[in-house]
Design an enzyme around this catalytic site. Structure first.
Site, PDB file in Angstrom:
ATOM      1  N   TYR A  23      11.327   8.204   1.105  1.00 29.50           N
ATOM      2  CA  TYR A  23      11.159   7.175   0.072  1.00 29.50           C
ATOM      3  C   TYR A  23      11.788   7.538  -1.277  1.00 29.50           C
ATOM      4  CZ  TYR A  23       7.871   5.619   3.613  1.00 29.50           C
ATOM      5  OH  TYR A  23       7.311   5.218   4.812  1.00 29.50           O
ATOM      6  N   ARG A  67       8.012   0.402  13.198  1.00 25.52           N
ATOM      7  CA  ARG A  67       8.548   0.034  11.868  1.00 25.52           C
ATOM      8  C   ARG A  67       9.739  -0.920  11.988  1.00 25.52           C
ATOM      9  NH1 ARG A  67       5.825   3.451   8.262  1.00 25.52           N
ATOM     10  NH2 ARG A  67       5.423   5.456   9.242  1.00 25.52           N
ATOM     11  N   ARG A 103       5.179  10.975  -2.375  1.00 28.60           N
ATOM     12  CA  ARG A 103       4.949  10.634  -0.975  1.00 28.60           C
ATOM     13  C   ARG A 103       6.253  10.749  -0.177  1.00 28.60           C
ATOM     14  NH1 ARG A 103       4.663   4.493   1.183  1.00 28.60           N
ATOM     15  NH2 ARG A 103       4.110   5.013   3.311  1.00 28.60           N
ATOM     16  N   HIS A 113       4.500  -4.590   8.992  1.00 24.35           N
ATOM     17  CA  HIS A 113       4.448  -4.520  10.446  1.00 24.35           C
ATOM     18  C   HIS A 113       3.159  -5.109  11.020  1.00 24.35           C
ATOM     19  CE1 HIS A 113       7.569  -1.801   9.182  1.00 24.35           C
ATOM     20  NE2 HIS A 113       6.689  -0.975   8.651  1.00 24.35           N
ATOM     21  N   GLU A 167      13.044  -9.215   0.923  1.00 22.10           N
ATOM     22  CA  GLU A 167      12.246  -8.092   1.466  1.00 22.10           C
ATOM     23  C   GLU A 167      13.008  -6.798   1.192  1.00 22.10           C
ATOM     24  OE1 GLU A 167      11.373  -8.638   5.625  1.00 22.10           O
ATOM     25  OE2 GLU A 167      10.743  -6.550   5.888  1.00 22.10           O
ATOM     26  N   PRO A 184       0.790  -1.234   0.000  1.00 21.09           N
ATOM     27  CA  PRO A 184       0.000   0.000   0.000  1.00 21.09           C
ATOM     28  C   PRO A 184       0.821   1.282   0.000  1.00 21.09           C
ATOM     29  CG  PRO A 184      -0.150  -1.143   2.121  1.00 21.09           C
ATOM     30  CD  PRO A 184       0.526  -2.078   1.164  1.00 21.09           C
ATOM     31  N   ASN A 185       0.306   2.234  -0.736  1.00 23.43           N
ATOM     32  CA  ASN A 185       0.824   3.600  -0.836  1.00 23.43           C
ATOM     33  C   ASN A 185       2.114   3.715  -1.653  1.00 23.43           C
ATOM     34  OD1 ASN A 185      -1.248   4.850   0.824  1.00 23.43           O
ATOM     35  ND2 ASN A 185      -0.305   3.751   2.533  1.00 23.43           N
ATOM     36  N   ASP A 231       1.779 -15.803   6.000  1.00 18.53           N
ATOM     37  CA  ASP A 231       1.325 -17.190   5.846  1.00 18.53           C
ATOM     38  C   ASP A 231       1.255 -17.591   4.373  1.00 18.53           C
ATOM     39  OD1 ASP A 231       1.155 -17.563   8.563  1.00 18.53           O
ATOM     40  OD2 ASP A 231      -1.034 -17.433   8.666  1.00 18.53           O
ATOM     41  N   HIS A 251      12.898  -2.477   1.511  1.00 15.88           N
ATOM     42  CA  HIS A 251      12.311  -1.228   2.001  1.00 15.88           C
ATOM     43  C   HIS A 251      13.123  -0.064   1.464  1.00 15.88           C
ATOM     44  CE1 HIS A 251       9.624  -3.354   4.615  1.00 15.88           C
ATOM     45  NE2 HIS A 251      10.644  -4.117   4.985  1.00 15.88           N
ATOM     46  N   LEU A 252      12.418   0.950   0.984  1.00 16.66           N
ATOM     47  CA  LEU A 252      13.111   2.134   0.475  1.00 16.66           C
ATOM     48  C   LEU A 252      13.801   2.892   1.603  1.00 16.66           C
ATOM     49  CD1 LEU A 252       9.931   2.389  -1.268  1.00 16.66           C
ATOM     50  CD2 LEU A 252      11.822   3.142  -2.696  1.00 16.66           C
ATOM     51  N   SER A 253      13.112   3.020   2.716  1.00 14.96           N
ATOM     52  CA  SER A 253      13.667   3.751   3.859  1.00 14.96           C
ATOM     53  C   SER A 253      14.411   2.783   4.774  1.00 14.96           C
ATOM     54  CB  SER A 253      12.535   4.439   4.632  1.00 14.96           C
ATOM     55  OG  SER A 253      11.663   3.467   5.197  1.00 14.96           O
ATOM     56  N   ASN A 309       8.078  -5.622  -1.253  1.00  8.22           N
ATOM     57  CA  ASN A 309       8.006  -4.530  -0.282  1.00  8.22           C
ATOM     58  C   ASN A 309       6.573  -4.514   0.238  1.00  8.22           C
ATOM     59  OD1 ASN A 309       7.911  -2.253   1.264  1.00  8.22           O
ATOM     60  ND2 ASN A 309       8.956  -0.933  -0.226  1.00  8.22           N
ATOM     61  N   ALA A 318       3.315  -0.880   4.641  1.00  7.97           N
ATOM     62  CA  ALA A 318       2.810  -0.886   6.023  1.00  7.97           C
ATOM     63  C   ALA A 318       2.443  -2.288   6.502  1.00  7.97           C
ATOM     64  CB  ALA A 318       1.622   0.050   6.148  1.00  7.97           C
ATOM     65  N   ARG A 342      13.883   3.961  12.158  1.00  4.53           N
ATOM     66  CA  ARG A 342      12.672   4.789  12.240  1.00  4.53           C
ATOM     67  C   ARG A 342      11.877   4.463  13.512  1.00  4.53           C
ATOM     68  NH1 ARG A 342       9.622   4.880   6.665  1.00  4.53           N
ATOM     69  NH2 ARG A 342       8.597   6.636   7.733  1.00  4.53           N
TER      70      ARG A 342
HETATM   71  C1  DQA Z   1       8.319   0.998   3.636  1.00  8.42           C
HETATM   72  C2  DQA Z   1       8.421   1.220   5.158  1.00  8.42           C
HETATM   73  C3  DQA Z   1       7.087   0.999   5.828  1.00  8.42           C
HETATM   74  O1  DQA Z   1       7.201   1.212   7.232  1.00  8.42           O
HETATM   75  C4  DQA Z   1       6.060   1.974   5.286  1.00  8.42           C
HETATM   76  O2  DQA Z   1       4.794   1.726   5.860  1.00  8.42           O
HETATM   77  C5  DQA Z   1       5.997   1.979   3.803  1.00  8.42           C
HETATM   78  C6  DQA Z   1       7.220   1.836   3.018  1.00  8.42           C
HETATM   79  C7  DQA Z   1       9.628   1.344   2.914  1.00  8.42           C
HETATM   80  O3  DQA Z   1       9.757   0.942   1.754  1.00  8.42           O
HETATM   81  O4  DQA Z   1      10.485   2.019   3.459  1.00  8.42           O
HETATM   82  O5  DQA Z   1       4.942   2.190   3.234  1.00  8.42           O
HETATM   83  O6  DQA Z   1       8.050  -0.377   3.402  1.00  8.42           O
END
Ligand code: DQA
Length: 146
Positions: free
Chosen positions: A23, A112, A18, A81, A99, A10-11, A88, A101-103, A75, A78, A108
């Protein structure tokens, strides 16, 4: 032919607009284009999808199992977490995944720093913005039989 599926949660469709400080400035489309180019250059099949819905992400992982996908780059955003359902699904299909993550999630907020995926992932790449996806794909390429 090795088949890689890139799944974004998501997002992440909002990348570029964003929170660019967290990110990065690049859009998801531009990251996906770089992944497609690298995959093509190395003779891999690569598909990408993004969804804001947990159920659609679970469905995509189950479909990947039926399609014979060899590796997933994930990725979960959210859902990293919170999503036992997505965890599963990955355990059910037994497809190795990286896995991303951009950040730098470990630097953080405490919530997270909890991931429902890291202990079952091949590895975790975090904090390299969009480049992290390419590092994940390169890791997969490095693991292929010559
Ligand atoms: C994220 C980190 C997550 O905590 C956050 O909710 C995201 C992006 C990242 O790529 O850094 O939406 O997965």
């Amino acid at each position: 032919m090795t088949h890689v599926l890139v799944i974004n949660g998501p997002n992440l469709n909002l990348l570029g607009e964003r929170e660019p400080g967290q990110y990065g400035q690049r859009s998801l489309q531009s990251i996906e284009q770089d992944l497609a180019d690298l995959a093509e250059a190395c003779g891999l099949t690569l598909n990408s999808l993004q969804s804001n819905s947990e159920g659609e992400l679970v469905d995509a992982v189950q479909q990947a199992g039926r399609d014979g996908v060899d590796y997933i780059i994930l990725n979960p955003a959210a859902y990293t977490h919170s999503s036992i359902a997505l965890r599963d699904a990955l355990l059910a299909v037994k497809i190795p995944f990286i896995e991303v993550h951009l950040s730098a999630v470990s630097a953080r907020e405490p919530f997270r720093q909890v991931t429902y995926f890291a202990d079952i992932a091949e590895g975790v790449i975090s904090g390299f913005r969009g480049e992290g996806y390419l590092l994940a794909l390169q890791a997969i390429i490095n693991r292929l039989e010559p």
